[in-house]
Motif scaffolding. Sequence first.
Motif: not given
Length: 123
Positions: A85-93
């Motif tokens: 979840a943290e990696l996906e959030r970082m990828y999106a931002t």
Amino acid sequence: MPSCALYQAWVLQQQLQPQILAVTCMGTCYSYFAAIAGPAKIGQMSSEVVAGCAIRKGESDPPIKPDSAYPAWLFDMLKPEPTVAELERMYATEGLELPQLKRLLRLKNKMRIKEQNAARAKK
């Protein structure tokens, strides 16, 4: 896993009361058993030496060195890796660096495979 000395120092620093600790040293696994009152006599954890990590038979255990004697990357191994979840959030931002992107894709692929296997098992 970090070296035995670093792991033992971390356990002592955190003032943990381990019931069973498995520490890998030179490819051999040593277990340290401790009762609530403290460590047992055999395999006793110490703040001066790394118990059970002598390389040769009859050799004394190596001493625990100060933190400055260890390379900086060794302490980075204790930091937890970011979750999916943290990696996906970082990828999106902000985007990810290549190693982080590879880890995200690998974790998502594992999740997909597990879901497919669970769906096949239900049939």
